[in-house]
Scaffold this motif. Structure first.
Motif, PDB file in Angstrom:
ATOM      1  N   LYS B 215      28.757  31.837  23.436  1.00  0.00           N
ATOM      2  CA  LYS B 215      28.857  30.415  23.771  1.00  0.00           C
ATOM      3  C   LYS B 215      29.158  30.191  25.240  1.00  0.00           C
ATOM      4  N   LYS B 216      30.098  30.986  25.771  1.00  0.00           N
ATOM      5  CA  LYS B 216      30.580  30.658  27.120  1.00  0.00           C
ATOM      6  C   LYS B 216      29.963  31.515  28.214  1.00  0.00           C
ATOM      7  N   LYS B 217      29.648  32.719  27.887  1.00  0.00           N
ATOM      8  CA  LYS B 217      29.070  33.675  28.833  1.00  0.00           C
ATOM      9  C   LYS B 217      30.048  34.158  29.904  1.00  0.00           C
ATOM     10  N   ALA B 218      31.107  33.426  30.174  1.00  0.00           N
ATOM     11  CA  ALA B 218      32.092  33.901  31.153  1.00  0.00           C
ATOM     12  C   ALA B 218      33.322  34.369  30.394  1.00  0.00           C
ATOM     13  N   HIS B 219      33.839  35.501  30.786  1.00  0.00           N
ATOM     14  CA  HIS B 219      35.003  36.035  30.091  1.00  0.00           C
ATOM     15  C   HIS B 219      36.268  35.528  30.745  1.00  0.00           C
ATOM     16  N   ARG B 220      37.190  35.036  29.947  1.00  0.00           N
ATOM     17  CA  ARG B 220      38.419  34.456  30.491  1.00  0.00           C
ATOM     18  C   ARG B 220      39.569  35.457  30.533  1.00  0.00           C
ATOM     19  N   ALA B 221      39.420  36.542  29.801  1.00  0.00           N
ATOM     20  CA  ALA B 221      40.540  37.469  29.647  1.00  0.00           C
ATOM     21  C   ALA B 221      40.903  38.126  30.976  1.00  0.00           C
ATOM     22  N   ASN B 222      42.185  38.383  31.165  1.00  0.00           N
ATOM     23  CA  ASN B 222      42.670  39.173  32.289  1.00  0.00           C
ATOM     24  C   ASN B 222      43.298  40.460  31.752  1.00  0.00           C
ATOM     25  N   PHE B 223      43.566  41.389  32.654  1.00  0.00           N
ATOM     26  CA  PHE B 223      44.179  42.681  32.300  1.00  0.00           C
ATOM     27  C   PHE B 223      43.372  43.423  31.236  1.00  0.00           C
ATOM     28  N   ILE B 224      42.068  43.297  31.310  1.00  0.00           N
ATOM     29  CA  ILE B 224      41.228  43.983  30.316  1.00  0.00           C
ATOM     30  C   ILE B 224      41.339  45.495  30.523  1.00  0.00           C
ATOM     31  N   GLY B 225      41.644  46.198  29.438  1.00  0.00           N
ATOM     32  CA  GLY B 225      41.675  47.667  29.502  1.00  0.00           C
ATOM     33  C   GLY B 225      42.878  48.244  30.225  1.00  0.00           C
ATOM     34  N   THR B 226      43.984  47.500  30.286  1.00  0.00           N
ATOM     35  CA  THR B 226      45.191  48.057  30.912  1.00  0.00           C
ATOM     36  C   THR B 226      45.655  49.294  30.143  1.00  0.00           C
ATOM     37  N   GLU B 240      34.909  39.571  36.488  1.00  0.00           N
ATOM     38  CA  GLU B 240      35.357  39.882  37.852  1.00  0.00           C
ATOM     39  C   GLU B 240      36.235  41.128  37.822  1.00  0.00           C
ATOM     40  N   LYS B 241      36.237  41.849  38.911  1.00  0.00           N
ATOM     41  CA  LYS B 241      37.066  43.041  39.010  1.00  0.00           C
ATOM     42  C   LYS B 241      38.548  42.689  38.843  1.00  0.00           C
ATOM     43  N   SER B 242      38.894  41.475  39.316  1.00  0.00           N
ATOM     44  CA  SER B 242      40.298  41.052  39.238  1.00  0.00           C
ATOM     45  C   SER B 242      40.756  40.834  37.805  1.00  0.00           C
ATOM     46  N   GLN B 243      39.810  40.771  36.870  1.00  0.00           N
ATOM     47  CA  GLN B 243      40.190  40.560  35.465  1.00  0.00           C
ATOM     48  C   GLN B 243      40.492  41.882  34.761  1.00  0.00           C
ATOM     49  N   LEU B 244      40.237  42.988  35.444  1.00  0.00           N
ATOM     50  CA  LEU B 244      40.388  44.288  34.781  1.00  0.00           C
ATOM     51  C   LEU B 244      41.743  44.910  35.056  1.00  0.00           C
ATOM     52  N   GLY B 245      42.184  45.732  34.121  1.00  0.00           N
ATOM     53  CA  GLY B 245      43.378  46.529  34.336  1.00  0.00           C
ATOM     54  C   GLY B 245      43.086  47.611  35.366  1.00  0.00           C
ATOM     55  N   ARG B 246      44.158  48.234  35.871  1.00  0.00           N
ATOM     56  CA  ARG B 246      43.986  49.221  36.936  1.00  0.00           C
ATOM     57  C   ARG B 246      43.290  50.488  36.458  1.00  0.00           C
ATOM     58  N   ASN B 286      22.686  40.241  31.033  1.00  0.00           N
ATOM     59  CA  ASN B 286      23.340  41.370  31.680  1.00  0.00           C
ATOM     60  C   ASN B 286      24.596  41.805  30.886  1.00  0.00           C
ATOM     61  N   PHE B 287      24.782  43.103  30.762  1.00  0.00           N
ATOM     62  CA  PHE B 287      26.000  43.627  30.135  1.00  0.00           C
ATOM     63  C   PHE B 287      26.761  44.479  31.149  1.00  0.00           C
ATOM     64  N   VAL B 288      28.083  44.449  31.093  1.00  0.00           N
ATOM     65  CA  VAL B 288      28.857  45.404  31.883  1.00  0.00           C
ATOM     66  C   VAL B 288      29.563  46.358  30.936  1.00  0.00           C
ATOM     67  N   LYS B 289      29.713  47.549  31.402  1.00  0.00           N
ATOM     68  CA  LYS B 289      30.342  48.581  30.583  1.00  0.00           C
ATOM     69  C   LYS B 289      31.657  48.967  31.256  1.00  0.00           C
ATOM     70  N   LEU B 290      32.729  48.938  30.499  1.00  0.00           N
ATOM     71  CA  LEU B 290      34.036  49.316  31.035  1.00  0.00           C
ATOM     72  C   LEU B 290      34.474  50.634  30.418  1.00  0.00           C
ATOM     73  N   MET B 291      34.837  51.543  31.267  1.00  0.00           N
ATOM     74  CA  MET B 291      35.360  52.822  30.779  1.00  0.00           C
ATOM     75  C   MET B 291      36.591  53.182  31.592  1.00  0.00           C
ATOM     76  N   PRO B 292      37.459  53.997  31.004  1.00  0.00           N
ATOM     77  CA  PRO B 292      38.646  54.397  31.765  1.00  0.00           C
ATOM     78  C   PRO B 292      38.279  55.318  32.912  1.00  0.00           C
ATOM     79  N   LEU B 293      39.017  55.206  33.980  1.00  0.00           N
ATOM     80  CA  LEU B 293      38.812  56.085  35.126  1.00  0.00           C
ATOM     81  C   LEU B 293      39.250  57.494  34.785  1.00  0.00           C
ATOM     82  N   SER B 294      40.270  57.606  33.943  1.00  0.00           N
ATOM     83  CA  SER B 294      40.819  58.920  33.637  1.00  0.00           C
ATOM     84  C   SER B 294      41.186  58.978  32.169  1.00  0.00           C
ATOM     85  N   LYS B 295      41.041  60.172  31.607  1.00  0.00           N
ATOM     86  CA  LYS B 295      41.529  60.364  30.240  1.00  0.00           C
ATOM     87  C   LYS B 295      43.033  60.568  30.253  1.00  0.00           C
TER      88      LYS B 295
END
Lengths: 502, 304
Positions: B215-226, B240-246, B286-295
């Protein structure tokens, strides 16, 4: 970077006795001992020694002595050697100081300030060798009142699920992953043979142990939720929600990837070689109401056939928390005190957070009695139970039973070298290295454990008999049988005991 | 001496007289034919397929959660294949108790109304479809099975989920997929039609999360994948990059990702025909894929 740490231990080798068999070299996983072939001589590197005494005990020639090093910094009552070494270690690594086992700091051990009663003249003592003595203990919810059927014999009250222990001692939670498969299996075998229970810890229960040993397992549901499926919950005798641990109240656990072997990964159902991270809180428990929800979810998942235990660390104001836990529907509360053990914990947490179990158990028992809900759950005391006298004093202070962890590990060979977090345990207990883990033979180790339980039970019977009591139940919360020595008034008040001579 | 708790008291066998009636065979609500069968003509009746489906209806009105779940358990033990539960008003733990050692039969459960928290908690392999919204803790530590929700879900959706699938048509609350995990091919899948709130994928250790933002196409969540250290999150549209966890990073999709999306988006849309969008329409975005930087995000925390 050159390390400024000075060795903690000194390896003294009697060259006259040593015949260069290299046994010590094979025994030590830390690499303390070496061999120079050209000279046919054994060497040792003091800085690597953990002081676990494995090489000493297994040296066929009795050629080794390991003792705390004699070299020392200038003695200083403020800046102890440990403080200096920790500072250096942090300056060199920038990391959190890890340690294993329970706190070794000289905090007051109240067990040693409590004395038991014995019968003289006015009340005969009982000889447990000739007369029946009841140590059997039931853990779980007890009804508020008992109603009898028309015949006046049959109990018509519906009693919730309870587990039955032959002696008021259970093995504390030690997960497969933290300890080796063999050590884990030894605990399971000993518990089943003796008629008590072991605790799976939060690392799941290996599938091949479920059928045989599930019946004497208390399985844990902790914040990491590892290895939990319906079979895991239902094969066990009881389910325990682990909220806290005495050695590290308020924080989670990180099982390092090095310890997540193929089998540990399969048991925890996480990928091999990743860190197993247990979050600090359960993210579905932020309140007593939430806890109640998880307790009820587990009662549902086990068809109301298993008692649900909640394990918490003894912290400030926790008598009120315990009251909430009882009202949330827990059948058992396990309380882990300041001196509780661990496979790995930040040292600063282990030594500075929590309160001693003796004070905790006394205050929670009193609180639940005052509120009239003591019967609704059983209390299990844990954290620094070292001998049968500690067990019996815990029960007199109000516990139903006790968890033993460190004592059980010592029975299997542990010498409290506190290097559990390295995963290199030379005694094969706290390691996943198959070569080291093979040093624990479950048949022998379980016999050692069962022997310990038997010996403690005998001693408990002797002490009970001496007091003129023939059932452990009659001692529960019976603080008249305790007197304190060398304690301040507030301590006697919290413990609810009189001073000796009073 | 019997060390074990006694068997549960009477009551398990004599249910289903009042609350459960046995309706005629009904079409499956799960977009797939009932189990068993084999190669039979499409028009074959239940009888020709060689079995009849034991389908029952349970009225949940006036029942507390334990009573309702007693009914579900009794129905399962007495051989039901499919349950229709009506008038559900906040009863918790639906599906949690349905396990019997040695029995592998899986039920299809249709829920009408609003189930309470912990729907499908610890569940082992059953399929639940909810015609309505759900509350917090859906699929908590779920082991296997499927939950389909024609509506929105509350907080900690799919927490510590270890296997199975959850499809949420609309939105999800905070801390979705918290500490979800996987082992080998036992990978939980969570597909959300709309968006989720902050801390989605926190501590995530495995599994697949797909958020379609239809419905919205824009994600509102912050700290995704902390604190994320395993698994993968696919977000449709922009983030946005600012919406992602470190601990997470944005990665490009490869062919394998396309295949995963194709399969699970297809399954999602099959379960919600009312959305009236085609798979192609959804996937062309468009899809974005989020993965952890480190295990091992906390591997360097300690002094050894």
């Amino acid at each position: 970077m050159k390390s400024f740490l000075s060795p903690e231990f000194q390896v003294i080798r009697d060259m006259g006795r040593c015949d260069q068999c290299r046994g010590c070299e094979r025994q030590c996983s830390f690499g303390t001992h070496g061999y120079i072939e050209a000279l046919d001589v054994m060497t040792s590197d003091d800085s690597k020694c953990s002081g676990c005494q494995r090489c000493v005990i297994f040296c066929p020639k009795n050629a080794l002595v390991i003792r705390p090093t004699q070299s020392s910094y200038r003695p200083n009552a403020v800046w102890s050697r440990e403080k200096l070494d920790d500072l250096k270690k942090q300056a060199e690594t920038g990391g959190v100081i890890l340690t294993g086992c329970g706190s070794d700091k000289p905090m007051r051990i109240y067990w040693d300030h409590l004395l038991l009663n014995a019968s003289q003249v006015t009340n005969p003592s009982i000889d447990p060798l000739r007369e029946p003595m009841e140590l059997r203990t039931f853990l779980g919810q007890k009804p508020d009142a008992i109603s009898l059927g028309e015949d006046g014999v049959d109990i018509t009250t519906e009693v919730g699920p309870n587990i039955c222990l032959e002696s008021p001692i259970l093995f504390s939670a030690m997960s497969y992953g933290a300890i080796s498969y063999n050590a884990f299996k030894s605990l399971a075998m000993a518990a089943c043979n003796f008629g008590t229970f072991f605790n799976s810890g939060e690392g799941g229960l290996p599938k091949d142990l479920r059928e045989e040993f599930g019946r004497c397992a208390v399985v844990q549901v902790a914040s990491g939720r590892y290895g939990i499926d319906a079979e895991y919950l239902n094969c066990a005798a009881a389910v325990e929600i682990k909220v806290g641990q005495g050695a590290k109240p308020g924080i989670g656990g990180h099982l390092p990837a090095e310890k997540v072997s193929h089998l540990v990964a399969e048991t925890r159902m996480i990928p091999e070689g990743t860190d197993a991270i247990s979050p600090a809180p359960h993210h579905d428990i932020y309140s007593i109401e939430d806890l109640s929800m998880l307790i009820n979810a587990l009662k549902e998942a086990t068809n109301y056939q298993k008692p649900i235990s909640v394990k918490i660390a003894a912290v400030h104001n926790f008598a009120a928390i315990a009251s909430g836990i009882v009202r949330a529907g827990a059948d058992i509360i396990a309380i882990d005190g300041l001196r509780g053990g661990t496979g790995a914990a930040p040292k600063t947490i282990r030594d500075n957070v929590g309160i001693p179990i003796e004070l905790a158990i006394a205050s929670v028992d009193q609180r639940l009695r005052d509120e009239g809900i003591r019967n609704r759950c059983s209390l299990v005391a844990a954290g620094g139970i070292r001998c049968s006298a500690d067990v019996i004093k815990a029960i007199a202070l109000g516990a139903d039973a006790t968890y033993i962890g460190t004592a059980a590990l010592v029975a299997m060979g542990c010498t409290l070298c506190q290097k559990c977090y390295t995963g290199k345990c030379n005694w094969g207990i706290c390691t996943q290295d198959p070569r080291l883990a093979g040093r624990v033979n479950p048949h022998i180790a379980s016999r050692r454990l069962a022997n310990l339980l038997r010996a403690w039970s005998m001693e408990i019977k002797e002490m009970l008999g001496g007091m003129g009591i023939n059932a452990i139940e009659s001692l529960r919360g019976n603080r008249d049988h305790l007197r304190g020595v060398g304690l301040y008034e507030w301590e006697l008040d919290v413990l609810g005991v009189k001073g000796a001579g009073e | 001496m019997d060390k074990f708790p006694p068997e549960p008291g009477p009551g398990l066998a004599d249910c289903c007289q009042v609350h459960c009636r046995i309706p005629g065979p009904d079409e499956s609500a799960f977009g797939r034919p009932p189990v068993a069968g084999g190669s039979v003509p499409d028009g074959a009746t239940e009888k020709e397929r060689g079995f009849t489906m034991d389908s029952r209806e349970i009225d949940a009105s006036g029942l507390v959660h334990r009573e309702l779940n007693d009914r579900l358990m009794e129905a399962m033990l007495s051989g039901a294949d499919r349950l229709v539960v009506r008038n559900v008003y906040g009863q918790r733990y639906i599906g949690t108790r349905l396990y019997q050692p040695g029995q592998s039969k899986k039920l299809e459960i249709e829920v009408f109304g609003t189930p309470g928290s912990d729907l499908g908690a610890f569940m082992s392999g059953h399929h639940i479809r909810v015609h309505g919204n759900v509350q917090d803790g859906v699929g908590n530590t779920m082991d296997d099975g499927e939950i389909v929700v024609e509506g929105r879900a509350g907080d900690v959706l799919g927490m510590s989920m270890r296997g199975g699938k959850i499809f949420i048509r609309d939105e999800a609350g905070y801390r979705t997929a918290l500490h979800m995990k996987e082992y080998l091919d036992k990978k939980p899948v969570l597909v959300i039609g709309d968006s989720a709130q902050d801390f989605m994928g926190e501590y995530m250790a495995g599994g697949i999360v797909i958020v379609l933002a239809l419905k919205k196409k824009a994600h509102r969540a912050n700290f995704i994948g902390t604190g994320m250290h395993g698994g993968v999150i696919y977000l449709r549209g922009q983030v946005e990059k600012s919406q992602l966890g470190r601990e997470v990073e944005i990665f490009e999709l490869d062919d394998q990702d396309r295949e995963i999306l194709d399969r699970h988006v297809g399954e999602f849309l099959q379960r919600f025909p009312e959305l009236k969008v085609s798979r192609e329409e959804v996937l062309k975005e468009n899809f974005v894929k989020l993965m952890p930087l480190s295990k091992r995000p906390y591997g360097k925390l300690y002094a050894y």
